[in-house]
Write a protein that holds these residues in place. Structure first.
Motif, mmCIF file in Angstrom:
data_model
loop_
_atom_site.group_PDB
_atom_site.id
_atom_site.type_symbol
_atom_site.label_atom_id
_atom_site.label_comp_id
_atom_site.label_asym_id
_atom_site.label_seq_id
_atom_site.Cartn_x
_atom_site.Cartn_y
_atom_site.Cartn_z
ATOM 1 N N ASP A 169 0.889 -1.207 -0.078
ATOM 2 C CA ASP A 169 0.068 -0.015 0.045
ATOM 3 C C ASP A 169 0.957 1.080 -0.008
ATOM 4 N N LEU A 170 1.850 1.133 0.697
ATOM 5 C CA LEU A 170 2.829 2.381 0.816
ATOM 6 C C LEU A 170 3.631 2.600 -0.685
ATOM 7 N N ARG A 171 3.805 1.692 -1.481
ATOM 8 C CA ARG A 171 4.415 1.718 -2.819
ATOM 9 C C ARG A 171 3.240 2.430 -3.688
ATOM 10 N N GLU A 172 1.956 1.940 -3.404
ATOM 11 C CA GLU A 172 0.817 2.484 -3.993
ATOM 12 C C GLU A 172 0.584 4.266 -3.896
ATOM 13 N N LEU A 173 0.962 4.344 -2.615
ATOM 14 C CA LEU A 173 0.654 5.815 -2.190
ATOM 15 C C LEU A 173 1.717 6.495 -2.637
ATOM 16 N N VAL A 174 3.031 6.352 -2.811
ATOM 17 C CA VAL A 174 4.191 6.873 -3.321
ATOM 18 C C VAL A 174 4.107 7.060 -5.023
ATOM 19 N N ASP A 175 3.458 5.937 -5.603
ATOM 20 C CA ASP A 175 3.371 6.066 -6.893
ATOM 21 C C ASP A 175 2.286 7.112 -7.185
ATOM 22 N N ASP A 176 1.511 7.234 -6.325
ATOM 23 C CA ASP A 176 0.061 8.212 -6.673
ATOM 24 C C ASP A 176 0.567 9.480 -6.073
ATOM 25 N N GLY A 177 1.674 9.716 -5.735
ATOM 26 C CA GLY A 177 2.046 11.038 -5.242
ATOM 27 C C GLY A 177 1.624 11.564 -3.930
ATOM 28 N N GLU A 178 0.874 10.700 -3.118
ATOM 29 C CA GLU A 178 0.333 11.099 -2.002
ATOM 30 C C GLU A 178 1.373 11.039 -0.869
ATOM 31 N N ILE A 179 2.381 10.390 -1.281
ATOM 32 C CA ILE A 179 3.800 10.400 -0.100
ATOM 33 C C ILE A 179 4.917 11.016 -1.235
ATOM 34 N N PRO A 180 5.731 11.804 -0.410
ATOM 35 C CA PRO A 180 7.028 12.156 -1.269
ATOM 36 C C PRO A 180 7.709 11.016 -1.460
ATOM 37 N N ARG A 193 10.867 10.321 -1.759
ATOM 38 C CA ARG A 193 12.067 10.248 -0.931
ATOM 39 C C ARG A 193 11.796 9.913 0.330
ATOM 40 N N ARG A 194 10.839 10.356 0.954
ATOM 41 C CA ARG A 194 10.161 10.069 2.226
ATOM 42 C C ARG A 194 9.561 8.530 2.296
ATOM 43 N N GLY A 195 8.797 8.378 1.332
ATOM 44 C CA GLY A 195 8.212 7.108 1.090
ATOM 45 C C GLY A 195 9.097 5.925 0.926
ATOM 46 N N ARG A 196 10.279 6.317 0.177
ATOM 47 C CA ARG A 196 11.261 5.100 0.100
ATOM 48 C C ARG A 196 11.997 4.716 1.669
ATOM 49 N N HIS A 197 11.986 5.769 2.384
ATOM 50 C CA HIS A 197 12.748 5.556 3.957
ATOM 51 C C HIS A 197 11.704 4.858 4.757
ATOM 52 N N LEU A 198 10.261 5.108 4.369
ATOM 53 C CA LEU A 198 9.342 4.341 5.228
ATOM 54 C C LEU A 198 9.172 2.818 4.753
ATOM 55 N N ILE A 199 9.284 2.453 3.413
ATOM 56 C CA ILE A 199 9.330 1.452 2.912
ATOM 57 C C ILE A 199 10.561 0.511 3.293
ATOM 58 N N ALA A 200 11.639 1.156 3.299
ATOM 59 C CA ALA A 200 12.836 0.466 3.784
ATOM 60 C C ALA A 200 12.844 0.063 5.175
ATOM 61 N N ASP A 201 12.211 0.706 6.020
ATOM 62 C CA ASP A 201 11.891 0.320 7.460
ATOM 63 C C ASP A 201 11.198 -0.694 7.457
ATOM 64 N N LEU A 202 10.016 -0.837 7.045
ATOM 65 C CA LEU A 202 9.261 -1.969 6.914
ATOM 66 C C LEU A 202 10.027 -3.307 6.225
ATOM 67 N N GLU A 203 10.755 -3.065 5.070
ATOM 68 C CA GLU A 203 11.408 -4.250 4.580
ATOM 69 C C GLU A 203 12.610 -4.802 5.526
ATOM 70 N N LEU A 204 13.252 -3.766 6.316
ATOM 71 C CA LEU A 204 14.147 -4.098 7.335
ATOM 72 C C LEU A 204 13.539 -5.071 8.186
ATOM 73 N N ALA A 205 12.330 -4.788 8.648
ATOM 74 C CA ALA A 205 11.689 -5.452 9.623
ATOM 75 C C ALA A 205 11.321 -6.832 9.256
ATOM 76 N N LEU A 206 10.954 -6.971 8.196
ATOM 77 C CA LEU A 206 10.565 -8.225 7.396
ATOM 78 C C LEU A 206 11.986 -9.152 7.530
ATOM 79 N N TRP A 207 12.962 -8.635 7.171
ATOM 80 C CA TRP A 207 14.185 -9.220 7.230
ATOM 81 C C TRP A 207 14.872 -9.749 8.538
#
Length: 286
Positions: free
Chosen positions: A207-218, A220-234
């Motif tokens: 859902d975050l990727r969709e929000l970033v693609d739609d421009g609802e989240i900047p 650069r900021r969106g990539r940081h948020l996604i990275a936090d979640l991807e690291l949590a999965l890791w």
């Protein structure tokens, strides 16, 4: 954003005092899923001897199968009853045992009074068929060990439980259905539908990727948020990695709070992200 808002509502009830300092355990949400009990006019007695009896069932929800009830009468107390869950192919139990438990000698399972809890719960998927397979360990041919009660309608062909059927096997490998009508034995399945941490994070990332693609989240900021979640999965892939994964969720929350203070995200969207992240954080058992 519509899909995200729908998912956020699922987590609102989970946020109960969650803080950024520690994750709190989520209460298990165990529900009765599949059930066929004695509410029918025609009785069936599936005797065991040295045979295996099986009842297939179709999961109505996805989650962890934590336990079952089976209407088995014990006619001896010298042989233990084995209760297993197997996969199903084309309506028949396979030799793949997903989980099993052997009950203590003489432990009753009749009248649906005994909850049989699996030591190793398994994940089941809504709409998928599984098989409960029961047998008495080391029973000899001709030894009258017990019976699994159920029902069959010889007169009108009523299928009391359309999601599966009773089957029997002399060797525990090849199973056969009742020859003359649809028959079922009494059982109930209990499933823990508490949201799964890993799946919840994966859905959040999508859902975050969709929000970033739609421009609802900047971006650069969106990539940081996604990275936090991807690291949590890791971190979840490692032994005792839940604490580190929870820390990444805490960092995610701090990032969103900072974005709200700097007006980098719509206030309503930012609050939804916080509610959802805290809901996932509340699922960690640390």
């Amino acid at each position: 954003m519509k899909r995200n808002r729908l998912r956020v509502t699922l987590f609102i009830g989970l946020v109960c005092g969650a803080t950024l300092l520690a994750a709190t355990p989520a209460r298990a949400q165990v529900v009765l899923d599949q059930s066929f009990t004695g509410e029918h006019p025609y009785w069936l007695g599936a005797e065991f001897y040295a045979n295996s009896n099986a009842q297939t069932f179709t999961a109505g929800v996805s989650g962890k199968l934590v336990g079952v009830k089976v209407d088995v009468s014990l006619w001896q107390d010298q042989l233990p009853l084995r209760v297993a869950v197997r996969s199903v192919f084309e309506g028949l139990p396979t030799d793949t045992v997903l989980t099993e438990i052997t009950l203590p000698l003489g432990e009753p399972a009749d009248r649906m009074d005994t909850f049989i809890e699996f030591e190793e719960p398994i994940t089941i998927v809504e709409g998928t068929q599984y098989a409960l397979v029961l047998n008495f360990v080391d029973a000899a041919v001709g030894e009258n060990t017990g019976m699994w009660s159920g029902g069959v309608d010889h007169w009108y062909g009523t299928d009391y439980y359309p999601g599966g059927e009773w089957l029997h096997s002399s060797d525990g490998v090849v199973f056969y259905p009742y020859a003359w009508a649809d028959a079922d034995v009494h059982f109930q399945t209990y499933v823990d539908v508490t949201p799964d941490v890993r799946t919840s994070i994966e859905d959040f990332i999508d859902d975050l990727r969709e929000l970033v693609d739609d421009g609802e989240i900047p971006y650069r900021r969106g990539r940081h948020l996604i990275a936090d979640l991807e690291l949590a999965l890791w971190f979840l892939d490692f032994n005792k990695g839940e604490m580190l994964a929870a820390i990444r969720l805490e960092l995610f929350i701090k990032r969103v709070e900072g974005m709200l203070k700097r007006d980098e995200v719509d206030p309503g969207l930012g609050e939804e992200l916080l509610v959802r992240a805290r809901g996932i954080l509340d699922l960690f058992k640390v």
